[in-house]
Scaffold this active site. Structure first.
Site, mmCIF file in Angstrom:
data_model
loop_
_atom_site.group_PDB
_atom_site.id
_atom_site.type_symbol
_atom_site.label_atom_id
_atom_site.label_comp_id
_atom_site.label_asym_id
_atom_site.label_seq_id
_atom_site.Cartn_x
_atom_site.Cartn_y
_atom_site.Cartn_z
ATOM 1 N NE ARG A 40 -3.488 -2.366 3.002
ATOM 2 C CZ ARG A 40 -3.265 -3.471 3.227
ATOM 3 N NH1 ARG A 40 -2.104 -3.449 3.965
ATOM 4 N NH2 ARG A 40 -4.159 -4.404 3.502
ATOM 5 C CE LYS A 98 -6.609 -0.953 4.537
ATOM 6 N NZ LYS A 98 -7.818 -1.163 3.960
ATOM 7 C CG HIS A 107 -4.788 0.516 -3.647
ATOM 8 N ND1 HIS A 107 -4.104 0.228 -2.328
ATOM 9 C CD2 HIS A 107 -5.896 -0.501 -3.518
ATOM 10 C CE1 HIS A 107 -4.623 -0.852 -1.559
ATOM 11 N NE2 HIS A 107 -5.828 -1.317 -2.363
ATOM 12 N NE ARG A 141 -2.715 -4.020 -1.044
ATOM 13 C CZ ARG A 141 -2.312 -4.612 -0.048
ATOM 14 N NH1 ARG A 141 -0.889 -5.077 -0.039
ATOM 15 N NH2 ARG A 141 -3.194 -5.396 0.789
ATOM 16 C CG HIS A 176 -5.959 -9.270 1.603
ATOM 17 N ND1 HIS A 176 -6.092 -9.700 0.134
ATOM 18 C CD2 HIS A 176 -5.541 -8.078 1.311
ATOM 19 C CE1 HIS A 176 -6.214 -8.829 -0.653
ATOM 20 N NE2 HIS A 176 -5.860 -7.698 0.285
ATOM 21 C CE1 TYR A 229 -6.152 -7.587 -6.672
ATOM 22 C CE2 TYR A 229 -6.186 -8.937 -4.601
ATOM 23 C CZ TYR A 229 -5.853 -7.870 -5.303
ATOM 24 O OH TYR A 229 -5.604 -6.639 -4.648
#
Length: 304
Positions: free
Chosen positions: A159, A182, A250, A253, A276, A285
């Site tokens: 990110r 995150k 982004h 990524r 994730h 994806y």
């Protein structure tokens, strides 16, 4: 004003989320805003201070009234689904603590919405973006910096906040980087030689002191690089290349993940590389890859 009992309960729940669920600061802020808005509506809806007793007796009609109010003020289905998720999580926690039955709230269905698929660049476009970014700045060290950042985004799947959080202590880039993403989740990301070389070129040309342990990527005055600078240079590059508005930092990524999947990478490995929390996020994806394959098939089919 929300009743003191509920304000205290909300504060306790947010502390719980921060401590036990390791939620990020912006996630906590979003939870607070969502639940505060919900409680404020319920207080107006019932016409008096809403303490623990009344909130324990909320009905499906109360929940539908809140959701209708939110839609009426222009809140989209995706945002409302997020708010409802926060409210349900808070309500479940509160019911466990206070010992009441939460079914009326927890059984409310989330509004349906179409999940947006990631918008990656094609492989040639991703390479063109890196090349074109290098041509935007007049000063060689700024051009090298911008190229290094975009190469790191694409080559490591970071990110923009993660790339700009790299410090001078991580230069030269090691074979593997430890990234904090995150929710404070840690992950190990292998560093490609192209990214290592791009960062090394930037460090060699940068006129600022990069031995102080501060941020690796610097603005023109030596302070930490603002993400807007990278967004702007990519905007300029995409206009020159004729790429869509979705060609953002982004998107690099997204491109990293999609191109790995196309090359045969497995979802679990890609999930770990991206950081994730849920495999379902990474599975988006596969839909992108399937859509691309169908487009190629349609174009190549003899009856097309």
């Amino acid at each position: 004003m929300i009743a003191p009992q509920l304000s205290a309960a909300l504060a306790d729940w947010l502390d719980h989320c921060a401590a036990l669920n390791d939620a990020a600061d912006h996630t906590i802020a979003a939870y607070r805003a969502d639940v505060q808005g919900f409680l404020a509506f319920m207080q107006l809806h019932h016409g008096d201070a809403l303490g623990l007793g009344p909130i324990a007796r909320l009905t499906t009609g109360d929940m539908r009234a809140w959701m209708a109010h939110e839609r009426g003020r222009g809140v989209g289905a995706r945002s409302l689904a997020r708010s409802l998720s926060a409210v349900k999580t808070f309500y479940r926690w509160l019911s466990d603590r206070e010992g009441f039955e939460p079914t009326a709230v927890l059984t409310i269905r989330s509004p349906k919405f179409t999940r947006k698929l990631p918008r990656p660049l094609a492989e040639p476009a991703a390479r063109d973006m890196i090349d074109r970014v290098e041509c935007q700045a007049a000063e060689p060290w700024v051009a090298a910096r911008d190229t290094a950042v975009v190469t790191v985004l694409y080559g490591l799947g970071l990110r923009i906040s993660e790339a700009l959080s790299l410090t001078t202590q991580q230069s030269p880039l090691p074979a593997t980087l430890r990234i904090t993403g995150k929710g404070g989740r840690m992950r190990l990301v292998p560093v490609l030689s192209a990214a290592r070389d791009a960062v090394a070129t930037y460090v060699r040309l940068c006129p600022h002191d990069l031995t102080d342990g501060g941020p690796l990527f610097r603005g023109v005055r030596g302070a930490a690089l603002n993400p807007r600078a990278i967004q702007k240079v990519m905007e300029q590059a995409r206009l020159q290349l004729g790429l869509p508005a979705t060609a953002t930092p982004h998107a690099m990524r997204h491109s990293f993940a999609t191109h790995l999947l196309t090359a045969g990478g497995d979802l679990r490995s890609i999930q770990e590389l991206l950081g994730h929390a849920s495999l379902s996020t990474t599975q988006a994806y596969t839909a992108v890859d399937a859509a691309r394959l169908m487009a190629v098939y349609d174009a190549a089919h003899p009856r097309a």
